[in-house]
Write a protein that holds these residues in place. Structure first.
Motif, short mmCIF file in Angstrom:
data_model
loop_
_atom_site.label_atom_id
_atom_site.label_comp_id
_atom_site.label_asym_id
_atom_site.label_seq_id
_atom_site.Cartn_x
_atom_site.Cartn_y
_atom_site.Cartn_z
N LEU A 275 0.82 -1.21 0.00
CA LEU A 275 0.00 0.00 0.00
C LEU A 275 0.86 1.27 0.00
O LEU A 275 0.58 2.22 -0.74
CB LEU A 275 -0.90 -0.03 1.25
CG LEU A 275 -2.29 0.54 1.15
CD1 LEU A 275 -3.02 0.12 -0.11
CD2 LEU A 275 -3.10 0.11 2.38
N ALA A 276 1.93 1.25 0.80
CA ALA A 276 2.77 2.45 0.90
C ALA A 276 3.42 2.76 -0.46
O ALA A 276 3.47 3.91 -0.90
CB ALA A 276 3.83 2.26 1.97
N SER A 277 3.91 1.73 -1.15
CA SER A 277 4.55 1.97 -2.46
C SER A 277 3.53 2.41 -3.49
O SER A 277 3.84 3.20 -4.38
CB SER A 277 5.26 0.72 -2.97
OG SER A 277 5.83 0.02 -1.94
N GLY A 300 -5.44 7.05 -0.10
CA GLY A 300 -6.29 6.64 1.02
C GLY A 300 -5.51 6.71 2.32
O GLY A 300 -4.30 6.85 2.33
N ARG A 301 -6.24 6.63 3.42
CA ARG A 301 -5.55 6.57 4.72
C ARG A 301 -6.28 5.60 5.64
O ARG A 301 -7.49 5.40 5.52
CB ARG A 301 -5.45 7.95 5.38
CG ARG A 301 -6.73 8.46 5.97
CD ARG A 301 -6.51 9.79 6.68
NE ARG A 301 -7.71 10.57 6.68
CZ ARG A 301 -8.38 10.93 7.77
NH1 ARG A 301 -7.96 10.57 8.97
NH2 ARG A 301 -9.47 11.65 7.68
N PRO A 325 -7.55 12.31 2.79
CA PRO A 325 -8.98 12.32 2.48
C PRO A 325 -9.83 12.64 3.72
O PRO A 325 -9.42 12.36 4.85
CB PRO A 325 -9.24 10.88 2.01
CG PRO A 325 -8.22 10.06 2.69
CD PRO A 325 -7.00 10.95 2.85
N PHE A 326 -10.97 13.21 3.49
CA PHE A 326 -11.98 13.43 4.53
C PHE A 326 -11.46 14.19 5.75
O PHE A 326 -11.60 13.75 6.88
CB PHE A 326 -12.62 12.10 4.95
CG PHE A 326 -13.54 11.54 3.91
CD1 PHE A 326 -14.78 12.10 3.67
CD2 PHE A 326 -13.14 10.46 3.13
CE1 PHE A 326 -15.62 11.60 2.66
CE2 PHE A 326 -13.97 9.95 2.13
CZ PHE A 326 -15.23 10.52 1.90
N LEU A 350 -10.09 4.93 4.63
CA LEU A 350 -10.84 5.92 3.87
C LEU A 350 -10.13 6.22 2.56
O LEU A 350 -8.92 6.48 2.56
CB LEU A 350 -10.92 7.25 4.65
CG LEU A 350 -11.54 7.21 6.03
CD1 LEU A 350 -11.45 8.58 6.69
CD2 LEU A 350 -13.00 6.80 5.91
N THR A 351 -10.87 6.21 1.47
CA THR A 351 -10.25 6.58 0.21
C THR A 351 -11.31 7.16 -0.72
O THR A 351 -12.47 7.31 -0.33
CB THR A 351 -9.51 5.38 -0.42
OG1 THR A 351 -8.70 5.85 -1.49
CG2 THR A 351 -10.45 4.30 -0.91
N ASN A 352 -10.91 7.48 -1.93
CA ASN A 352 -11.83 8.09 -2.89
C ASN A 352 -11.76 7.38 -4.23
O ASN A 352 -10.73 6.80 -4.58
CB ASN A 352 -11.46 9.56 -3.09
CG ASN A 352 -11.92 10.41 -1.93
OD1 ASN A 352 -13.10 10.47 -1.62
ND2 ASN A 352 -10.97 11.06 -1.26
#
Ligand code: URA
Length: 476
Positions: A275-277, A300-301, A325-326, A350-352
């Protein structure tokens, strides 16, 4: 000198884990364990069996995830590498995996990347052929992965091809799905699989449609689609003709307006990235024009292990500036709804659907402008890659854009909200209203209704994620 012990070497995680557990319980340092059958003049000492089954000591979850994959590497050194790392994790180095330059960690990561690549190729190169059996249609594929990864892919293929009965055969193992559940069988030769059927024409049409003449790199193509796989891929017969025609098609494409300049999500998303990469790679995305005016993409976070992923529309003005986000008014509304539904922050990611802020300037202000279908499409690989890394129990689409990105254009938020359905990335997908809808409602009564809808749908997501009965939520 302490004697060497011979540990049986078998394929697969549980076989390795059982032996490794006994070795640990017997206090055998890695240098004393030889994985494989005794050879030459060595006398054979087996691993001493403890009187009661030894418990597996606590190790980081990440190690177990990696070990489950690495145990499917074809090279015998998989077992000794895993055992060395396990030994060190349980003997004073619990944070070993964070030392990216440590030789054991480097070796573990290399083996893992090779297995993941093999799994990725296997997912991409399975081609089913239809067989008419006495009890109806059955689809059969044959594939020869670099590493014996089929046992790792049962769930994936069962989800992806859930509406047909199929078998995937390989020299090492076979996978079977009867329409309800999948099972593992022994390896099968290529001659056990059919070679032709009418599906071949479909694959060829599909390949012609996705072939991009502007990105013809023969060397990269043969490395991405190794020649070894060609005989099982019907579309490879199309390649010579497509290559011959690519220069003419590139000229035609250049004459067309608005082709993205720079790398798109498709080019940047790599199966090997965590995810980090992925978040790092996102910053190079030029897949649509939104990157030109936005500050930076907003990844996202949240926890990569979150059981629930909430997908919004796109970052707003404050999110664009903060890179998270958010964090603006819709984020506050969402945080209150999460709290009312009894969800804590580490339960959600959370992401978009769209990662860049789409806006129209108005004086000094930047007014939200709805992302278009082209933006959603261009960004979709990022969203799918996040979901594939997290594999949540529940995906919640906040509003129409997210629902469209994941579940298709047919979804209607107010008609379909709150009713769980399965999707390819999670056992449960829910659609609900976007938190900003309450902020934009025409009166207080409507705002209260929308708030209540969001909260009760999030409570349902919580129940689905925990497999528990739903909790009452307060509606104000
Ligand atoms: N609205 C969204 O959909 N996402 C955000 O990150 C902020 C507002």
């Amino acid at each position: 000198m302490a004697e060497i012990v011979f540990a049986p070497l078998q394929m697969g995680f549980s076989a390795w884990r059982d032996v490794a557990r006994d070795c640990l319980a017997a206090g055998l340092e890695p240098s004393r364990v030889e994985w494989g059958a005794p050879q030459g003049l060595f006398s054979a000492f087996g691993v001493p069996k403890p009187e009661a089954p030894a418990p597996m000591p606590t190790v980081p979850r990440r190690f177990m995830q990696v070990a489950r994959r690495v145990a499917h590497h074809r090279d015998d050194r998989r077992a000794s590498t895993l055992y060395r790392v396990l030994w060190r994790l349980t003997h004073g180095e619990p944070r070993l995996l964070e030392s990216a330059a440590d030789p054991d960690v480097v070796e573990l990561r290399t083996l893992d990347a090779q297995v993941r690549r093999s799994a990725h190729k296997t997912k991409a190169f399975v081609r089913f052929r239809k067989v008419e059996a006495e009890d109806g249609e059955h689809f059969v594929a044959w594939i020869q992965p670099d590493h014996p990864v089929l046992p790792l892919l049962g769930e994936f293929f069962a989800e992806r091809f859930s509406d047909m009965r199929w078998s995937i055969l390989s020299p090492d193992a076979s996978l079977h799905y009867d329409g309800k559940s999948w099972s593992l069988g022994p390896g099968r030769p290529r001659s056990a699989a059919p070679t032709h059927d009418e599906l071949e024409a479909l694959w060829k049409t599909y390949y012609r449609a996705i072939f991009n003449p502007a990105r013809v790199m023969v060397k990269a193509m043969t490395s991405e689609m190794p020649k070894r796989h060609w005989h099982t891929l019907p579309e490879t017969s199309e390649i010579p003709g497509l290559l011959a025609d690519s220069a003419r098609r590139v000229d035609a494409m250049l004459a067309m307006p608005s082709a993205p300049e720079g790398p798109t999500a498709h080019a940047l998303v790599s199966e090997l990235d965590d995810l980090a990469s992925l978040h790092e790679a996102l910053s190079s995305c030029r897949g649509c024009e939104l990157h030109e005016a936005a500050t930076a993409p907003v990844p996202g976070r949240g926890s990569p292990h979150a059981p629930i992923v909430l997908v919004g529309e796109q970052p707003g003005d404050l999110e664009d500036r903060a890179g998270r986000p958010f964090v603006g008014p819709a984020g506050r509304e969402l945080a209150q709804a999460l709290e009312a539904a009894g969800l804590s922050h580490d339960e959600v990611y959370l992401t978009n659907a769209v990662k860049h802020f789409s806006y129209a300037p108005s004086g000094k202000r930047r007014l939200h402008s709805k992302p278009r279908a082209t933006h959603i499409r261009a960004c979709r690989p990022w969203l799918l890659a996040e979901l594939e890394r997290i594999r949540p129990r529940v995906v919640v689409c906040l509003g129409a854009t997210a629902a469209r990105a994941l579940l298709g254009v047919e979804v209607r938020v107010m008609r379909d909200r709150g009713t769980p359905r399965a999707c390819a990335w999670a056992p449960h997908a829910l659609v609900t209203v976007h938190p900003a809808a309450a902020l934009r409602a025409k009166d207080a009564g409507r705002a209260a209704e929308l708030r209540a809808a969001l909260r009760s749908d999030l409570a349902r997501a919580r129940a689905l994620a925990r497999g528990a009965p739903e909790k009452e939520v307060e509606s104000s």
